[in-house]
Scaffold this motif. Structure first.
Motif, PDB file in Angstrom:
ATOM      1  N   TYR A  60       0.870  -1.286   0.039  1.00 41.28           N
ATOM      2  CA  TYR A  60      -0.143   0.071  -0.006  1.00 41.28           C
ATOM      3  C   TYR A  60       0.966   1.125  -0.072  1.00 41.28           C
ATOM      4  O   TYR A  60       2.056   1.225   0.344  1.00 41.28           O
ATOM      5  CB  TYR A  60      -0.804  -0.192   1.170  1.00 41.28           C
ATOM      6  N   SER A  61       0.500   2.331  -0.716  1.00 44.08           N
ATOM      7  CA  SER A  61       1.280   3.521  -0.868  1.00 44.08           C
ATOM      8  C   SER A  61       0.161   4.807  -0.867  1.00 44.08           C
ATOM      9  O   SER A  61      -1.398   4.628  -0.759  1.00 44.08           O
ATOM     10  CB  SER A  61       1.942   3.665  -2.181  1.00 44.08           C
ATOM     11  N   TRP A  62       0.516   5.879  -0.749  1.00 40.51           N
ATOM     12  CA  TRP A  62      -0.322   7.131  -1.000  1.00 40.51           C
ATOM     13  C   TRP A  62      -1.092   7.194  -2.331  1.00 40.51           C
ATOM     14  O   TRP A  62      -1.995   7.616  -2.190  1.00 40.51           O
ATOM     15  CB  TRP A  62       0.494   8.194  -0.688  1.00 40.51           C
ATOM     16  N   GLN A  63      -0.279   6.544  -3.267  1.00 35.88           N
ATOM     17  CA  GLN A  63      -1.273   6.535  -4.530  1.00 35.88           C
ATOM     18  C   GLN A  63      -2.444   5.703  -4.357  1.00 35.88           C
ATOM     19  O   GLN A  63      -3.514   5.969  -4.984  1.00 35.88           O
ATOM     20  CB  GLN A  63      -0.228   5.703  -5.648  1.00 35.88           C
ATOM     21  N   HIS A  64      -2.392   4.808  -3.705  1.00 36.89           N
ATOM     22  CA  HIS A  64      -3.584   3.851  -3.472  1.00 36.89           C
ATOM     23  C   HIS A  64      -4.821   4.662  -2.774  1.00 36.89           C
ATOM     24  O   HIS A  64      -5.669   4.803  -2.935  1.00 36.89           O
ATOM     25  CB  HIS A  64      -3.444   2.636  -2.557  1.00 36.89           C
ATOM     26  N   THR A  65      -4.356   5.499  -1.735  1.00 38.06           N
ATOM     27  CA  THR A  65      -5.136   6.229  -1.203  1.00 38.06           C
ATOM     28  C   THR A  65      -5.893   7.463  -1.967  1.00 38.06           C
ATOM     29  O   THR A  65      -7.015   7.783  -2.052  1.00 38.06           O
ATOM     30  CB  THR A  65      -4.368   7.113   0.173  1.00 38.06           C
ATOM     31  N   ALA A  66      -4.796   8.167  -2.722  1.00 40.20           N
ATOM     32  CA  ALA A  66      -5.363   9.110  -3.775  1.00 40.20           C
ATOM     33  C   ALA A  66      -6.565   8.635  -4.451  1.00 40.20           C
ATOM     34  O   ALA A  66      -7.496   9.284  -4.713  1.00 40.20           O
ATOM     35  CB  ALA A  66      -4.214   9.649  -4.574  1.00 40.20           C
ATOM     36  N   LEU A  67      -6.332   7.334  -5.173  1.00 35.82           N
ATOM     37  CA  LEU A  67      -7.300   6.834  -5.918  1.00 35.82           C
ATOM     38  C   LEU A  67      -8.654   6.565  -5.614  1.00 35.82           C
ATOM     39  O   LEU A  67      -9.595   6.793  -5.721  1.00 35.82           O
ATOM     40  CB  LEU A  67      -6.624   5.530  -6.689  1.00 35.82           C
ATOM     41  N   GLN A  68      -8.433   6.044  -4.054  1.00 34.79           N
ATOM     42  CA  GLN A  68      -9.633   6.004  -3.370  1.00 34.79           C
ATOM     43  C   GLN A  68     -10.357   7.196  -3.256  1.00 34.79           C
ATOM     44  O   GLN A  68     -11.845   7.653  -3.363  1.00 34.79           O
ATOM     45  CB  GLN A  68      -9.429   5.369  -1.873  1.00 34.79           C
ATOM     46  N   TYR A  69      -9.763   8.389  -2.868  1.00 31.89           N
ATOM     47  CA  TYR A  69     -10.491   9.584  -2.703  1.00 31.89           C
ATOM     48  C   TYR A  69     -11.135  10.252  -3.980  1.00 31.89           C
ATOM     49  O   TYR A  69     -12.141  10.764  -3.885  1.00 31.89           O
ATOM     50  CB  TYR A  69      -9.534  10.502  -1.922  1.00 31.89           C
TER      51      TYR A  69
END
Length: 218
Positions: A196-205
């Motif tokens: 997991y990374s911040w890229q995953h979080t960005a895609l969720q938001y």
């Protein structure tokens, strides 16, 4: 980086989402010994390319839609998502200012995700609202659930699902009319790995931002 799950509040038939919903959610977290540790904010913006000559159309290498995000936890970074091209890009925080100065893209709209975060054992929970910038127009209520010890999506999937089911029991006990529902993107479409990374979080938001905008139109 710990895995995060993003959920949104789906009211029961005949019910609506309001600011009181968020108050009730935070009371529910505190009822199971969640300790408030601070505030959080995510800024999500939709950008459209600037066409200087309408008759020329868009350049072939210019994305028709560019979605950008900043997180209060990582103020030095800016994340861009190109949904049509299935790309998530990490950039320096000043990249948006550079684009505006070069007159490449203009900001079409911005949504703030903001609220309070809580510590709950090995979980960190963020409860907040999604509002349209400059209008305070409520678009939805969100819950971000983070399991601190593990950074593998597959290893945490079952555990997070169990946490969400437990959380629903808490919500039901508080007589809240609705449930939190995940809106998980297909990470493989964007070539994002299991770690997991911040890229995953960005895609969720971004997915949730688009969902709220479409729901408002309907």
């Amino acid at each position: 980086m710990p895995v995060k799950w993003l959920l949104y509040w789906q009211p029961s038939t005949g019910s609506t989402v309001s600011s009181q919903t968020l108050v009730d959610v935070m009371k529910s977290i505190e009822s199971i010994n969640g300790v408030r540790t601070g505030r959080w904010q995510v800024t999500a913006s939709s950008h459209r390319p600037i066409q200087r000559d309408q008759s020329m159309g868009l350049p072939q290498d210019c994305a028709r839609e560019l979605l950008g995000l900043t997180f209060s936890e990582v103020p030095s970074k800016h994340y861009f998502i190109l949904r049509g091209e299935h790309m998530v890009v990490e950039a320096h925080a000043n990249m948006q200012n550079i684009m505006e100065k070069l007159q490449l893209y203009r900001n079409r709209l911005t949504i703030f995700f903001e609220g309070f975060q809580y510590q709950l054992g090995d979980f960190q929970v963020k409860a907040g609202r999604a509002v349209l910038a400059h209008s305070e127009n409520l678009r939805g209520i969100v819950l971000e659930v983070e399991y601190v010890p593990v950074s593998s999506l597959e290893q945490t999937r079952l555990l997070l699902q169990e946490f969400v089911e437990m959380w629903q029991e808490v919500v039901t006990a508080q007589n809240m009319a609705g449930r939190f529902t995940p809106l998980e993107p297909n990470y493989s479409d964007y070539n994002l790995p299991d770690q997991y990374s911040w890229q995953h979080t960005a895609l969720q938001y971004v997915n949730l931002m688009v969902y709220f905008m479409h729901a408002q139109r309907n």
